[in-house]
Scaffold this motif. Structure first.
Motif, PDB file in Angstrom:
ATOM      1  N   LYS A   9      76.818 -11.529  84.945  1.00  0.00           N
ATOM      2  CA  LYS A   9      77.356 -12.755  84.359  1.00  0.00           C
ATOM      3  C   LYS A   9      78.865 -12.617  84.155  1.00  0.00           C
ATOM      4  O   LYS A   9      79.321 -11.749  83.427  1.00  0.00           O
ATOM      5  N   ILE A  10      79.614 -13.509  84.808  1.00  0.00           N
ATOM      6  CA  ILE A  10      81.071 -13.453  84.815  1.00  0.00           C
ATOM      7  C   ILE A  10      81.632 -14.727  84.200  1.00  0.00           C
ATOM      8  O   ILE A  10      81.159 -15.837  84.486  1.00  0.00           O
ATOM      9  N   LEU A  11      82.664 -14.585  83.374  1.00  0.00           N
ATOM     10  CA  LEU A  11      83.420 -15.732  82.874  1.00  0.00           C
ATOM     11  C   LEU A  11      84.793 -15.731  83.516  1.00  0.00           C
ATOM     12  O   LEU A  11      85.536 -14.752  83.408  1.00  0.00           O
ATOM     13  N   ASP A  12      85.129 -16.828  84.209  1.00  0.00           N
ATOM     14  CA  ASP A  12      86.478 -17.030  84.731  1.00  0.00           C
ATOM     15  C   ASP A  12      87.208 -17.882  83.700  1.00  0.00           C
ATOM     16  O   ASP A  12      87.020 -19.105  83.632  1.00  0.00           O
ATOM     17  N   ALA A  13      88.017 -17.240  82.879  1.00  0.00           N
ATOM     18  CA  ALA A  13      88.652 -17.880  81.730  1.00  0.00           C
ATOM     19  C   ALA A  13      90.016 -18.419  82.114  1.00  0.00           C
ATOM     20  O   ALA A  13      90.981 -17.671  82.254  1.00  0.00           O
ATOM     21  N   GLY A  14      90.083 -19.737  82.299  1.00  0.00           N
ATOM     22  CA  GLY A  14      91.281 -20.376  82.825  1.00  0.00           C
ATOM     23  C   GLY A  14      91.175 -20.453  84.338  1.00  0.00           C
ATOM     24  O   GLY A  14      92.067 -20.010  85.062  1.00  0.00           O
ATOM     25  N   CYS A  15      90.073 -21.032  84.810  1.00  0.00           N
ATOM     26  CA  CYS A  15      89.733 -20.975  86.245  1.00  0.00           C
ATOM     27  C   CYS A  15      90.538 -21.933  87.105  1.00  0.00           C
ATOM     28  O   CYS A  15      90.505 -21.831  88.333  1.00  0.00           O
ATOM     29  N   GLY A  16      91.254 -22.891  86.484  1.00  0.00           N
ATOM     30  CA  GLY A  16      92.042 -23.815  87.278  1.00  0.00           C
ATOM     31  C   GLY A  16      91.197 -24.575  88.280  1.00  0.00           C
ATOM     32  O   GLY A  16      90.083 -25.018  87.975  1.00  0.00           O
ATOM     33  N   ASN A  17      91.710 -24.714  89.504  1.00  0.00           N
ATOM     34  CA  ASN A  17      90.980 -25.472  90.517  1.00  0.00           C
ATOM     35  C   ASN A  17      90.013 -24.632  91.331  1.00  0.00           C
ATOM     36  O   ASN A  17      89.506 -25.074  92.355  1.00  0.00           O
ATOM     37  N   GLY A  18      89.742 -23.404  90.859  1.00  0.00           N
ATOM     38  CA  GLY A  18      88.636 -22.639  91.418  1.00  0.00           C
ATOM     39  C   GLY A  18      88.968 -21.628  92.488  1.00  0.00           C
ATOM     40  O   GLY A  18      88.084 -21.175  93.201  1.00  0.00           O
ATOM     41  N   HIS A  37      99.825 -32.027  90.760  1.00  0.00           N
ATOM     42  CA  HIS A  37     100.697 -31.538  91.820  1.00  0.00           C
ATOM     43  C   HIS A  37     100.210 -30.240  92.463  1.00  0.00           C
ATOM     44  O   HIS A  37     100.602 -29.926  93.579  1.00  0.00           O
ATOM     45  N   VAL A  38      99.378 -29.474  91.750  1.00  0.00           N
ATOM     46  CA  VAL A  38      98.910 -28.184  92.273  1.00  0.00           C
ATOM     47  C   VAL A  38      98.018 -28.403  93.487  1.00  0.00           C
ATOM     48  O   VAL A  38      97.051 -29.165  93.437  1.00  0.00           O
ATOM     49  N   LYS A  39      98.348 -27.751  94.573  1.00  0.00           N
ATOM     50  CA  LYS A  39      97.580 -27.869  95.808  1.00  0.00           C
ATOM     51  C   LYS A  39      96.566 -26.732  95.931  1.00  0.00           C
ATOM     52  O   LYS A  39      96.801 -25.621  95.476  1.00  0.00           O
ATOM     53  N   TRP A  40      95.433 -27.027  96.540  1.00  0.00           N
ATOM     54  CA  TRP A  40      94.426 -26.007  96.802  1.00  0.00           C
ATOM     55  C   TRP A  40      94.949 -25.059  97.865  1.00  0.00           C
ATOM     56  O   TRP A  40      95.234 -25.453  98.990  1.00  0.00           O
ATOM     57  N   GLY A  41      95.086 -23.803  97.504  1.00  0.00           N
ATOM     58  CA  GLY A  41      95.625 -22.827  98.444  1.00  0.00           C
ATOM     59  C   GLY A  41      94.572 -21.930  99.050  1.00  0.00           C
ATOM     60  O   GLY A  41      94.903 -20.906  99.652  1.00  0.00           O
ATOM     61  N   GLY A  42      93.308 -22.308  98.876  1.00  0.00           N
ATOM     62  CA  GLY A  42      92.217 -21.493  99.410  1.00  0.00           C
ATOM     63  C   GLY A  42      91.758 -20.455  98.410  1.00  0.00           C
ATOM     64  O   GLY A  42      92.375 -20.219  97.369  1.00  0.00           O
ATOM     65  N   SER A  43      90.649 -19.811  98.723  1.00  0.00           N
ATOM     66  CA  SER A  43      90.092 -18.778  97.858  1.00  0.00           C
ATOM     67  C   SER A  43      91.016 -17.569  97.786  1.00  0.00           C
ATOM     68  O   SER A  43      91.726 -17.259  98.734  1.00  0.00           O
ATOM     69  N   ARG A  44      90.971 -16.867  96.664  1.00  0.00           N
ATOM     70  CA  ARG A  44      91.745 -15.657  96.479  1.00  0.00           C
ATOM     71  C   ARG A  44      90.817 -14.440  96.428  1.00  0.00           C
ATOM     72  O   ARG A  44      89.617 -14.566  96.178  1.00  0.00           O
ATOM     73  N   SER A  45      91.380 -13.287  96.615  1.00  0.00           N
ATOM     74  CA  SER A  45      90.595 -12.053  96.601  1.00  0.00           C
ATOM     75  C   SER A  45      89.979 -11.811  95.220  1.00  0.00           C
ATOM     76  O   SER A  45      90.630 -12.029  94.191  1.00  0.00           O
ATOM     77  N   SER A  77      91.042 -32.309  85.132  1.00  0.00           N
ATOM     78  CA  SER A  77      91.421 -32.545  86.531  1.00  0.00           C
ATOM     79  C   SER A  77      91.257 -31.284  87.360  1.00  0.00           C
ATOM     80  O   SER A  77      90.810 -31.334  88.508  1.00  0.00           O
ATOM     81  N   ALA A  78      91.624 -30.138  86.779  1.00  0.00           N
ATOM     82  CA  ALA A  78      91.456 -28.876  87.487  1.00  0.00           C
ATOM     83  C   ALA A  78      89.982 -28.610  87.774  1.00  0.00           C
ATOM     84  O   ALA A  78      89.611 -28.220  88.889  1.00  0.00           O
ATOM     85  N   LEU A  79      89.121 -28.833  86.786  1.00  0.00           N
ATOM     86  CA  LEU A  79      87.686 -28.584  86.970  1.00  0.00           C
ATOM     87  C   LEU A  79      87.065 -29.578  87.948  1.00  0.00           C
ATOM     88  O   LEU A  79      86.135 -29.222  88.694  1.00  0.00           O
ATOM     89  N   LYS A  80      87.576 -30.789  87.960  1.00  0.00           N
ATOM     90  CA  LYS A  80      87.090 -31.770  88.941  1.00  0.00           C
ATOM     91  C   LYS A  80      87.390 -31.291  90.357  1.00  0.00           C
ATOM     92  O   LYS A  80      86.516 -31.345  91.247  1.00  0.00           O
ATOM     93  N   ASN A  81      88.597 -30.788  90.575  1.00  0.00           N
ATOM     94  CA  ASN A  81      88.954 -30.255  91.889  1.00  0.00           C
ATOM     95  C   ASN A  81      88.123 -29.022  92.221  1.00  0.00           C
ATOM     96  O   ASN A  81      87.676 -28.834  93.359  1.00  0.00           O
ATOM     97  N   SER A  82      87.919 -28.178  91.216  1.00  0.00           N
ATOM     98  CA  SER A  82      87.113 -26.978  91.416  1.00  0.00           C
ATOM     99  C   SER A  82      85.700 -27.335  91.858  1.00  0.00           C
ATOM    100  O   SER A  82      85.149 -26.727  92.783  1.00  0.00           O
ATOM    101  N   LYS A  83      85.114 -28.323  91.203  1.00  0.00           N
ATOM    102  CA  LYS A  83      83.754 -28.741  91.547  1.00  0.00           C
ATOM    103  C   LYS A  83      83.670 -29.231  92.991  1.00  0.00           C
ATOM    104  O   LYS A  83      82.698 -28.940  93.707  1.00  0.00           O
ATOM    105  N   LEU A  84      84.688 -29.960  93.427  1.00  0.00           N
ATOM    106  CA  LEU A  84      84.703 -30.458  94.804  1.00  0.00           C
ATOM    107  C   LEU A  84      84.708 -29.306  95.813  1.00  0.00           C
ATOM    108  O   LEU A  84      83.986 -29.344  96.812  1.00  0.00           O
TER     109      LEU A  84
END
Length: 220
Positions: free
Chosen positions: A44-53, A23-31, A73-80
């Motif tokens: 080198k950065i770790l985004d821990a709990g990156c969701g859909n990116g 149900h979570v919609k892509w809301g665009g990049s965040r600051s 599913s979140a990582l699949k959306n992130s990759k897209l």
């Protein structure tokens, strides 16, 4: 080593977040100003709990970034979204309570809106893991819900202070400044900044408060 109880919790979290990301919609990049103002490009950065990116995407334009999330599913959306923008980030399906990385390999861990979704012992494990994978002098950028948030008290009380179960099995914990400080200092983090962020939202003519706490800490 993961205990049987932890395995059951992980399965419950996996199912809840998989359902959530239908149900979570892509809301665009965040600051990413909270990172870019402190960490120079190329680290080198770790985004821990990156969701859909939403943070992973802009981070990938500046840093060597890795994203982990419990939801495939979140990582699949992130990759897209990454591919659409000709960007790249390493990604791994993982819980942040047991990170699949060696010690001392990241310059910065970013965890925004993640730690609030765990029971107390899981929050402890998560901060320990962040301290473990960070290199000496590394920086943690953390953001969580605060106790003055409009959503506080919604859901079922789980028997832990300021903690509720809602949205099909997702934990919501609401922090105080004192709690954040105590948790970070327990794992040898030195806090350099802690900020309460309160914004007002209007729904049907009524005003509500969103409350987040952002902490920046360094480990040596």
């Amino acid at each position: 080593m993961i205990t049987e109880n932890e395995k059951r919790n992980l399965k419950s979290q996996y199912l809840a977040w998989e359902q959530e990301y239908f149900h979570v919609k892509w809301g665009g990049s965040r600051s990413i100003e909270m990172v870019s103002s402190r960490i120079s490009p190329g680290h080198k950065i770790l985004d821990a709990g990156c969701g859909n990116g939403r943070h992973l995407l802009p981070l990938s334009k500046v840093y060597h970034v890795t994203g982990v999330d419990i939801s495939p599913s979140a990582l699949k959306n992130s990759k897209l979204h990454l591919e659409k923008n000709n960007c790249f980030a390493y990604q791994s399906v993982s819980t942040v309570t047991h990170l699949p990385f060696s010690d001392n390999i990241f310059d910065c861990v970013v965890s925004l809106g993640v730690l609030q979704h765990f029971y107390e012992h899981e929050r402890e494990l998560t901060i320990y893991e962040f301290s473990r994978v960070l290199a000496s002098g590394g920086i943690l950028v953390l953001e969580v819900f605060g106790v003055d948030d409009m959503r506080y008290g919604k859901g079922d009380n789980v028997g832990e202070e300021n903690t509720f179960l809602r949205n099909g099995g997702i934990i919501y914990h609401y922090f105080t400044d004192k709690e954040i400080k105590s948790l970070l200092e327990k794992y040898k983090f030195q806090i350099t900044d802690i900020t309460n962020i309160k914004t007002e939202k209007r729904f049907n003519g009524d005003t509500y408060t969103r409350h987040h706490i952002r902490a920046v800490a360094q480990i040596f």
